[in-house]
Design a protein around this motif. Structure first.
Motif, short mmCIF file in Angstrom:
data_model
loop_
_atom_site.label_atom_id
_atom_site.label_comp_id
_atom_site.label_asym_id
_atom_site.label_seq_id
_atom_site.Cartn_x
_atom_site.Cartn_y
_atom_site.Cartn_z
N ILE A 286 1.44 -2.41 -1.83
CA ILE A 286 1.25 -1.76 -0.53
C ILE A 286 1.23 -0.26 -0.80
N TYR A 287 0.18 0.39 -0.32
CA TYR A 287 -0.04 1.79 -0.63
C TYR A 287 -0.28 2.59 0.65
N ILE A 288 0.30 3.77 0.69
CA ILE A 288 0.13 4.68 1.82
C ILE A 288 -0.90 5.73 1.44
N GLY A 289 -1.82 5.99 2.33
CA GLY A 289 -2.80 7.04 2.13
C GLY A 289 -2.94 7.86 3.39
N SER A 290 -3.27 9.12 3.22
CA SER A 290 -3.46 9.98 4.38
C SER A 290 -4.58 10.96 4.10
N TYR A 291 -5.08 11.52 5.16
CA TYR A 291 -6.12 12.55 5.06
C TYR A 291 -6.10 13.35 6.34
N SER A 292 -6.34 14.64 6.20
CA SER A 292 -6.35 15.51 7.36
C SER A 292 -7.47 16.53 7.25
N ALA A 293 -8.20 16.68 8.31
CA ALA A 293 -9.19 17.75 8.46
C ALA A 293 -8.91 18.32 9.85
N GLN B 284 -9.29 5.40 1.34
CA GLN B 284 -9.70 5.69 -0.03
C GLN B 284 -8.52 6.24 -0.84
N ASN B 285 -7.78 7.18 -0.28
CA ASN B 285 -6.64 7.77 -0.99
C ASN B 285 -5.57 6.72 -1.30
N ALA B 286 -5.36 5.79 -0.38
CA ALA B 286 -4.37 4.73 -0.63
C ALA B 286 -4.83 3.83 -1.78
N ILE B 287 -6.10 3.44 -1.76
CA ILE B 287 -6.60 2.54 -2.78
C ILE B 287 -6.64 3.23 -4.15
N LEU B 288 -6.91 4.50 -4.17
CA LEU B 288 -6.89 5.23 -5.44
C LEU B 288 -5.49 5.22 -6.05
N LYS B 289 -4.47 5.22 -5.23
CA LYS B 289 -3.09 5.11 -5.73
C LYS B 289 -2.86 3.76 -6.40
N ALA B 290 -3.61 2.76 -5.98
CA ALA B 290 -3.49 1.42 -6.56
C ALA B 290 -4.26 1.29 -7.87
N GLY B 291 -4.95 2.35 -8.22
CA GLY B 291 -5.75 2.32 -9.44
C GLY B 291 -7.19 1.93 -9.21
N GLY B 292 -7.57 1.81 -7.95
CA GLY B 292 -8.92 1.35 -7.59
C GLY B 292 -9.97 2.40 -7.59
#
Length: 133
Positions: free
Chosen positions: A53-60, A125-133
């Motif tokens: 389980i991965y947390i991702g965030s993004y802000s603009a 995308q940021n969450a999945i990148l934390k998973a190595g994806g």
């Protein structure tokens, strides 16, 4: 009479300061949203993503999102939208379902909620990148 002129000057200064502050904020909003519009969402490699389980965030600014993505056996099994600050972009909250269905970040943006769509996709995308994806 002198007090009246001072009061008028103070009111004019406050109005000018308010105008300048508003102009600065609008310029910042426009810059962030233009940068967001130009940003690319590249797909992720789920075959390389580890279970978890991965947390991702993004802000603009002024749009932001935070998601919790669950990956199991190289599949996205759940995406929970934890936070979504938006203006008129509430319609984009369907994006997590679309990503799960497609198993891809190549989900279409929601018409009328393009900025929110991109912010949510970037958070995923940021969450999945934390998973190595």
């Amino acid at each position: 009479m002198k007090k009246r002129y001072i009061a008028i000057i103070i009111v004019l200064l406050v109005l000018a300061l308010g105008f300048i502050t508003t102009k600065i904020l609008l310029t910042r909003f426009e810059g962030n949203l233009k940068q967001l519009a130009l940003s690319e969402i590249s797909d992720v490699d789920l075959a390389a993503a580890e279970d978890g389980i991965y947390i991702g965030s993004y802000s603009a600014f002024p749009v932001s999102a935070e998601v919790r993505v669950t990956i199991k056996n190289h599949f996205i099994v759940d995406i929970e939208l934890l936070k979504h600050d938006n203006g008129q972009g509430q319609g984009a909250e369907i994006i997590p379902e679309n990503v799960i269905e497609a198993q891809s970040l190549k989900a279409d943006s929601v018409s009328g909620a393009t900025y929110s769509s991109k912010v949510i996709l970037k958070a995923i995308q940021n969450a999945i990148l934390k998973a190595g994806g």
